[in-house]
Scaffold this motif. Structure first.
Motif, PDB file in Angstrom:
ATOM      1  N   LEU A 197      -9.730   6.716 -45.419  1.00 35.63           N
ATOM      2  CA  LEU A 197      -8.752   5.896 -45.694  1.00 35.63           C
ATOM      3  C   LEU A 197      -7.843   5.405 -44.479  1.00 35.63           C
ATOM      4  CD1 LEU A 197      -7.347   4.702 -48.040  1.00 35.63           C
ATOM      5  CD2 LEU A 197      -5.663   6.464 -48.135  1.00 35.63           C
ATOM      6  N   LYS A 198      -7.887   6.198 -43.552  1.00 31.62           N
ATOM      7  CA  LYS A 198      -7.082   5.807 -42.183  1.00 31.62           C
ATOM      8  C   LYS A 198      -7.981   4.607 -41.428  1.00 31.62           C
ATOM      9  CE  LYS A 198      -3.267   8.469 -42.290  1.00 31.62           C
ATOM     10  NZ  LYS A 198      -2.069   7.615 -42.207  1.00 31.62           N
ATOM     11  N   SER A 199      -9.335   5.016 -41.555  1.00 30.96           N
ATOM     12  CA  SER A 199     -10.104   3.953 -40.966  1.00 30.96           C
ATOM     13  C   SER A 199     -10.001   2.607 -41.585  1.00 30.96           C
ATOM     14  CB  SER A 199     -11.651   4.701 -40.973  1.00 30.96           C
ATOM     15  OG  SER A 199     -11.568   5.986 -40.245  1.00 30.96           O
ATOM     16  N   TRP A 200     -10.071   2.665 -42.847  1.00 32.27           N
ATOM     17  CA  TRP A 200     -10.058   1.623 -43.854  1.00 32.27           C
ATOM     18  C   TRP A 200      -8.794   0.890 -43.497  1.00 32.27           C
ATOM     19  CZ3 TRP A 200      -6.526   0.416 -47.708  1.00 32.27           C
ATOM     20  CH2 TRP A 200      -6.659  -0.779 -48.312  1.00 32.27           C
ATOM     21  N   THR A 207      -6.128  -4.048 -37.160  1.00 29.73           N
ATOM     22  CA  THR A 207      -5.815  -3.453 -35.735  1.00 29.73           C
ATOM     23  C   THR A 207      -7.017  -2.922 -34.908  1.00 29.73           C
ATOM     24  OG1 THR A 207      -5.287  -1.419 -36.989  1.00 29.73           O
ATOM     25  CG2 THR A 207      -3.411  -2.675 -36.336  1.00 29.73           C
ATOM     26  N   LEU A 208      -7.974  -2.574 -35.800  1.00 30.72           N
ATOM     27  CA  LEU A 208      -9.322  -2.286 -35.321  1.00 30.72           C
ATOM     28  C   LEU A 208     -10.441  -3.224 -36.174  1.00 30.72           C
ATOM     29  CD1 LEU A 208      -9.380   1.543 -35.209  1.00 30.72           C
ATOM     30  CD2 LEU A 208      -9.270  -0.035 -33.448  1.00 30.72           C
ATOM     31  N   LYS A 209     -11.622  -3.250 -35.502  1.00 35.16           N
ATOM     32  CA  LYS A 209     -12.613  -4.305 -36.332  1.00 35.16           C
ATOM     33  C   LYS A 209     -13.678  -3.097 -36.736  1.00 35.16           C
ATOM     34  CE  LYS A 209     -11.720  -8.297 -33.120  1.00 35.16           C
ATOM     35  NZ  LYS A 209     -12.492  -9.127 -32.129  1.00 35.16           N
ATOM     36  N   GLU A 210     -14.441  -3.841 -37.702  1.00 38.28           N
ATOM     37  CA  GLU A 210     -15.595  -2.584 -38.317  1.00 38.28           C
ATOM     38  C   GLU A 210     -16.635  -2.471 -37.081  1.00 38.28           C
ATOM     39  OE1 GLU A 210     -17.997  -3.869 -41.604  1.00 38.28           O
ATOM     40  OE2 GLU A 210     -16.177  -4.813 -42.484  1.00 38.28           O
ATOM     41  N   GLU A 211     -16.905  -3.442 -35.957  1.00 40.61           N
ATOM     42  CA  GLU A 211     -17.742  -3.125 -35.008  1.00 40.61           C
ATOM     43  C   GLU A 211     -17.261  -1.859 -34.032  1.00 40.61           C
ATOM     44  OE1 GLU A 211     -16.492  -7.368 -34.830  1.00 40.61           O
ATOM     45  OE2 GLU A 211     -16.900  -6.360 -36.672  1.00 40.61           O
ATOM     46  N   GLY A 257     -17.176  12.674 -33.653  1.00 35.79           N
ATOM     47  CA  GLY A 257     -15.863  12.933 -34.009  1.00 35.79           C
ATOM     48  C   GLY A 257     -15.022  12.729 -32.801  1.00 35.79           C
ATOM     49  N   HIS A 258     -15.364  13.174 -31.762  1.00 38.08           N
ATOM     50  CA  HIS A 258     -14.912  12.610 -30.606  1.00 38.08           C
ATOM     51  C   HIS A 258     -14.314  11.124 -30.244  1.00 38.08           C
ATOM     52  CE1 HIS A 258     -13.290  12.618 -26.295  1.00 38.08           C
ATOM     53  NE2 HIS A 258     -14.285  11.502 -25.917  1.00 38.08           N
ATOM     54  N   LYS A 259     -15.623  10.309 -30.768  1.00 38.41           N
ATOM     55  CA  LYS A 259     -15.376   8.844 -30.542  1.00 38.41           C
ATOM     56  C   LYS A 259     -14.398   8.263 -31.657  1.00 38.41           C
ATOM     57  CE  LYS A 259     -20.064   8.131 -29.011  1.00 38.41           C
ATOM     58  NZ  LYS A 259     -21.499   7.608 -29.219  1.00 38.41           N
ATOM     59  N   LEU A 260     -14.614   8.944 -32.986  1.00 38.17           N
ATOM     60  CA  LEU A 260     -13.527   8.283 -33.863  1.00 38.17           C
ATOM     61  C   LEU A 260     -11.931   8.750 -33.628  1.00 38.17           C
ATOM     62  CD1 LEU A 260     -13.089   7.046 -36.792  1.00 38.17           C
ATOM     63  CD2 LEU A 260     -13.848   9.396 -38.008  1.00 38.17           C
ATOM     64  N   VAL A 261     -11.934  10.050 -33.434  1.00 39.59           N
ATOM     65  CA  VAL A 261     -10.734  10.475 -33.095  1.00 39.59           C
ATOM     66  C   VAL A 261      -9.969   9.829 -31.955  1.00 39.59           C
ATOM     67  CG1 VAL A 261      -9.161  12.365 -32.249  1.00 39.59           C
ATOM     68  CG2 VAL A 261     -10.854  12.952 -33.940  1.00 39.59           C
ATOM     69  N   THR A 262     -10.911   9.506 -30.907  1.00 40.98           N
ATOM     70  CA  THR A 262     -10.437   8.727 -29.681  1.00 40.98           C
ATOM     71  C   THR A 262     -10.044   7.210 -30.123  1.00 40.98           C
ATOM     72  OG1 THR A 262     -11.710   9.891 -28.158  1.00 40.98           O
ATOM     73  CG2 THR A 262     -10.806   7.799 -27.285  1.00 40.98           C
ATOM     74  N   LEU A 263     -10.804   6.919 -31.085  1.00 38.01           N
ATOM     75  CA  LEU A 263     -10.519   5.338 -31.568  1.00 38.01           C
ATOM     76  C   LEU A 263      -9.175   5.277 -32.434  1.00 38.01           C
ATOM     77  CD1 LEU A 263     -11.552   2.520 -31.799  1.00 38.01           C
ATOM     78  CD2 LEU A 263     -12.822   3.338 -34.023  1.00 38.01           C
ATOM     79  N   THR A 265      -6.710   7.520 -32.598  1.00 39.59           N
ATOM     80  CA  THR A 265      -5.452   8.144 -31.957  1.00 39.59           C
ATOM     81  C   THR A 265      -4.137   7.356 -31.726  1.00 39.59           C
ATOM     82  OG1 THR A 265      -6.825  10.061 -30.903  1.00 39.59           O
ATOM     83  CG2 THR A 265      -4.400   9.729 -29.918  1.00 39.59           C
ATOM     84  N   PRO A 266      -4.525   6.282 -31.209  1.00 40.37           N
ATOM     85  CA  PRO A 266      -3.098   5.402 -30.998  1.00 40.37           C
ATOM     86  C   PRO A 266      -2.618   5.021 -32.497  1.00 40.37           C
ATOM     87  CG  PRO A 266      -4.853   4.525 -29.621  1.00 40.37           C
ATOM     88  CD  PRO A 266      -5.518   5.628 -30.468  1.00 40.37           C
ATOM     89  N   HIS A 267      -3.262   5.135 -33.559  1.00 45.28           N
ATOM     90  CA  HIS A 267      -2.600   4.695 -34.805  1.00 45.28           C
ATOM     91  C   HIS A 267      -2.303   5.825 -35.873  1.00 45.28           C
ATOM     92  CE1 HIS A 267      -4.507   0.921 -33.731  1.00 45.28           C
ATOM     93  NE2 HIS A 267      -5.662   1.442 -33.405  1.00 45.28           N
TER      94      HIS A 267
END
Length: 337
Positions: A197-200, A207-211, A257-263, A265-267
């Motif tokens: 849900l947070k990603s969506w 604030t983020l793109k699908e890419e 997991g590392h990439k997702l949490v890093t992406l 984190t600011p949000h």
């Protein structure tokens, strides 16, 4: 007063009050967002905040790398202190890797301070003040934060997700319940639902793109493709090859997991960063996947159905384009177990 990009930034925990006009040590460990700029450590309540709640001039403090925290037990063992006279600020990192990164960066700053290579009048990093959010957006964020924490909210959210994704999360949680018990199953179920849900929400808010999520879905897609193939040929894959498959899959989950949490984190709020990091640490544990597949009940029920869900989600022509692991599944006959 020139502003510059931070040499290092990230969440650290402390029980010391860093807010202005408060000097007493707090009893509760709390996350703050730290930005190191030109020998000054700027402290924010959240990563997206514009104005810092405190600033610490490193030249006024000494760095204590190995310390004993007598006031309270820290959340992890990865801690260090900034010390000045009778004042001591304990700071706790999430991992040994993060601790080393902070120590190395701070030591480099102290070296530059010693040779006069830093600007003592550095300004905080420039941050754009966010626009005032609409009532609709505030309501949506409220749902994102709270709905996934209740059984009713969890069900409502799952009903809104694509059926295949809802089924996959439920099956995964069911497998974890058999291995680790009901409490862990519920925890992972809620965390994964909230993560989706947070990603969506970030894509919906632009604030983020699908890419931005492609490197993550690539790692997870490769993981599923590898495990689905392994599950299909389970009886004919040798134990040695199985160990390599699990090791590769765990590494891919850890990377995703590392990439997702890093992406994200600011949000996110610090507590959610902590939850999501712990979730992926659990899922990428070297013993997790082998123990799931070693259970005949889980393998023949939840994992079998989970693999079928993936096959429905990823059409055959798309799956063929993914990396083929020849080292695990050569065309020659495999050694039976």
């Amino acid at each position: 007063m020139a502003s510059t990009n931070p040499e290092r930034e990230g969440y650290l925990q402390t029980h010391y009050s860093l807010k202005k006009k408060k000097n007493a040590a707090k009893k509760k460990w709390k996350f703050y967002w730290f930005c190191l700029v030109q020998g000054t450590l700027f402290v924010y309540k959240h990563a997206h905040d514009v104005d810092p709640v405190a600033s610490l001039l490193l030249q006024d403090y000494t760095l204590e790398k190995k310390t004993t925290l007598s006031v309270m037990e820290p959340p992890t063992h990865f801690h260090f202190n900034l010390h000045k006279d009778s004042e001591s600020i304990p700071l706790v990192a999430e991992s040994e890797e993060e601790l080393k990164g902070w120590i190395d960066t701070l030591e480099n700053s102290y070296f530059l301070i010693g040779i006069g290579g830093l600007d003592p009048a550095a300004a905080p990093p420039h941050k754009v003040k966010p626009k005032k959010e609409s009532m609709l957006l505030r309501a949506k964020k409220n749902v994102a934060g709270k709905a996934a924490t209740s059984a009713l909210g969890n069900k409502v959210i799952l009903d809104k997700l694509p059926p295949e994704l809802s089924e996959a999360i439920t099956l995964f949680a069911s497998a974890i319940e058999k291995r680790d018990g009901r409490a862990k199953s519920v925890e992972i179920h809620k965390t994964l639902t909230k993560l989706v849900l947070k990603s969506w929400l970030q894509i919906d808010q632009k604030t983020l793109k699908e890419e931005d999520f492609y490197p993550i879905t690539s790692d997870l897609g490769e993981t599923f493709e590898l495990l689905v193939r392994f599950n299909d040929e389970y009886k004919s894959v040798s134990e040695e090859v199985a160990k390599k498959i699990f090791a590769r899959s765990s590494a891919l989950i850890k990377s995703a997991g590392h990439k997702l949490v890093t992406l994200l984190t600011p949000h996110l709020k610090p507590e959610n960063v902590h939850k999501f990091s712990n979730c992926f640490a659990f899922l990428s544990d070297p013993n997790f996947l082998p123990e799931l597949w070693s259970s005949q009940s889980i393998r023949e029920n939840e994992l079998y159905r989970l693999c079928n869900v993936y096959k429905k989600c990823a059409p055959r022509d798309v799956r063929k384009k993914r990396k083929v692991h020849r080292e695990f599944f050569p065309k020659t006959l495999k050694t039976p177990r």
